[in-house]
Design an enzyme around this catalytic site. Structure first.
Site, PDB file in Angstrom:
ATOM      1  N   LYS A   1      -5.514   6.748   2.506  1.00  0.00           N
ATOM      2  CA  LYS A   1      -6.785   6.492   3.199  1.00  0.00           C
ATOM      3  C   LYS A   1      -7.540   7.788   3.453  1.00  0.00           C
ATOM      4  O   LYS A   1      -6.970   8.880   3.423  1.00  0.00           O
ATOM      5  CB  LYS A   1      -6.532   5.671   4.463  1.00  0.00           C
TER       6      LYS A   1
ATOM      7  N   ARG B   1       2.955   0.107   4.105  1.00  0.00           N
ATOM      8  CA  ARG B   1       2.250  -0.432   2.929  1.00  0.00           C
ATOM      9  C   ARG B   1       1.708   0.743   2.119  1.00  0.00           C
ATOM     10  O   ARG B   1       0.876   1.497   2.617  1.00  0.00           O
ATOM     11  CB  ARG B   1       1.114  -1.334   3.427  1.00  0.00           C
TER      12      ARG B   1
HETATM   13  N1  PMM Z   1      -5.330  -1.726   4.107  1.00  0.00           N
HETATM   14  C1  PMM Z   1      -5.976  -2.148   3.015  1.00  0.00           C
HETATM   15  C2  PMM Z   1      -5.793  -3.450   2.520  1.00  0.00           C
HETATM   16  N2  PMM Z   1      -4.946  -4.302   3.134  1.00  0.00           N
HETATM   17  N3  PMM Z   1      -3.416  -4.748   4.861  1.00  0.00           N
HETATM   18  C3  PMM Z   1      -2.777  -4.355   5.960  1.00  0.00           C
HETATM   19  N4  PMM Z   1      -1.948  -5.208   6.597  1.00  0.00           N
HETATM   20  N5  PMM Z   1      -2.923  -3.104   6.485  1.00  0.00           N
HETATM   21  C4  PMM Z   1      -3.766  -2.194   5.929  1.00  0.00           C
HETATM   22  O1  PMM Z   1      -3.875  -1.072   6.460  1.00  0.00           O
HETATM   23  C5  PMM Z   1      -4.476  -2.572   4.749  1.00  0.00           C
HETATM   24  C6  PMM Z   1      -4.272  -3.889   4.240  1.00  0.00           C
HETATM   25  C7  PMM Z   1      -6.928  -1.220   2.307  1.00  0.00           C
HETATM   26  O2  PMM Z   1      -6.249  -0.375   1.435  1.00  0.00           O
HETATM   27  P1  PMM Z   1      -6.191  -0.576  -0.172  1.00  0.00           P
HETATM   28  O3  PMM Z   1      -7.600  -0.747  -0.657  1.00  0.00           O
HETATM   29  O4  PMM Z   1      -5.561   0.661  -0.668  1.00  0.00           O
HETATM   30  O5  PMM Z   1      -5.384  -1.780  -0.483  1.00  0.00           O
END
Ligand code: PMM
Length: 303
Positions: free
Chosen positions: A231, A272
């Site tokens: 991020k 994650r």
């Molecule tokens: N961040 C993203 C997408 N889904 N889900 C959860 N539970 N927590 C998060 O911090 C989160 C998520 C955005 O990141 P990406 O675009 O790299 O998937």
């Protein structure tokens, strides 16, 4: 023992039903079936490539695969529900059929329902049930673990909502309210997981403060998922002093695994991430460190 009691010691989190229990922080590998995610936009947009990527993440040590069809980066346009389903369902179906624990990253009850039918073992709702009023009732009947993330609105204009008195107190209060709504809707307590929602209506300082005070989130009594991977707050921390440019997303994985080990040491249930291999090692180091912290002291040297 409280989650913050000892450095390196992860508190035993209550475990959501039906998911792996390896006795350490879990690793959730991200499979974005999107053309426009900030971290890996377009690489796995084709469903065959997304499935192959999921298998590669399992080989690297992922415990859960999080399959998403909607980019949540600030300003992203939403796909239609049909398009979102078209993206995620074949990927969920094939990975689940092969025995993987699959999560579906969606704010839509319709997509969640079809994904659970296709074999998803977890629904990851970044809106915590706020985006779709049908989501909590659906989850009440599904018997599937459900991630309640802290959220204050859709990506377009989301950062305008990044206004807090004390970000940790405010996020904990808002998460508690979402947990109560989920329980009132009939979702079993052991199905609920919380997530502070790093980067969602949060500036860099907000994210750092939430991480530093993670025990206040684990104190909600639910397993905590942390999504720091790649991020922009990590990119800003690692800004190139020569050019003044933030570190690009694909070069933020070492910083991500540093967050993973610290989050694991503070009791995170799951992290994650996109680069599974580095975080799979990191959470094993954190777990072993915690075991040693609990072991009896070695005998005193004979001098
Ligand atoms: N961040 C993203 C997408 N889904 N889900 C959860 N539970 N927590 C998060 O911090 C989160 C998520 C955005 O990141 P990406 O675009 O790299 O998937």
């Amino acid at each position: 023992m409280s989650a913050a009691a000892r450095p390196g010691q992860a508190a035993p989190a209550p475990c959501p039903r039906g998911l792996p229990r390896p006795g350490r922080t879990l690793v959730m590998g991200v499979v974005n079936v999107t053309p426009d995610s900030f971290s890996d936009g377009g690489r796995w947009f084709d469903s065959g490539r997304a499935v192959a990527h999921g298998f590669a993440l399992l080989d690297e040590g992922a415990d859960i695969l999080d399959v998403g069809g909607e980019s949540t980066r600030p300003g992203a346009a939403r796909p239609t529900p049909e398009e979102e389903s078209r993206r995620v369902l074949p990927v969920v179906r094939e990975l689940a059929a092969a025995g993987a624990a699959v999560s579906v990253d969606t704010m839509r009850a319709e997509v969640a329902s079809r994904a659970v039918e296709a074999g998803a073992a977890l629904v990851n709702d970044v809106s915590g049930g706020l985006a779709d009023p049908a989501m909590l009732p659906l989850m009440a009947g599904a018997g599937t673990p459900y991630v309640v993330m802290h959220w204050r609105g859709h990506s377009v204009g989301m950062q305008a909502n990044a206004v807090y008195d004390d970000v940790v107190t405010d996020v904990v209060g808002e998460l508690r309210a979402r947990l109560e709504a989920a329980l009132d809707a009939g979702i079993p307590p052991d199905c609920l997981i919380v997530d502070p929602g790093l980067g969602f209506a949060k500036h860099a300082d907000h994210n750092w403060r939430l991480l530093a005070r993670l025990p206040e989130i684990t104190a909600l009594g639910r397993p905590v998922l942390v999504g720091a991977a790649r991020k922009s707050f990590l990119g800003h921390l690692l800004t190139d002093p020569e050019t003044g440019r933030p570190r690009p997303p694909h070069l933020r994985d070492a910083a991500t695994s540093a967050v993973s080990v610290l989050a694991a040491a503070q009791g995170a249930w799951c992290v994650r991430v996109h680069d599974v291999a580095s975080t799979a090692d990191a959470v094993r180091v954190a777990a072993r460190w915690g075991v040693e912290a609990d072991a009896p002291a070695p005998p005193a040297p004979l001098i």
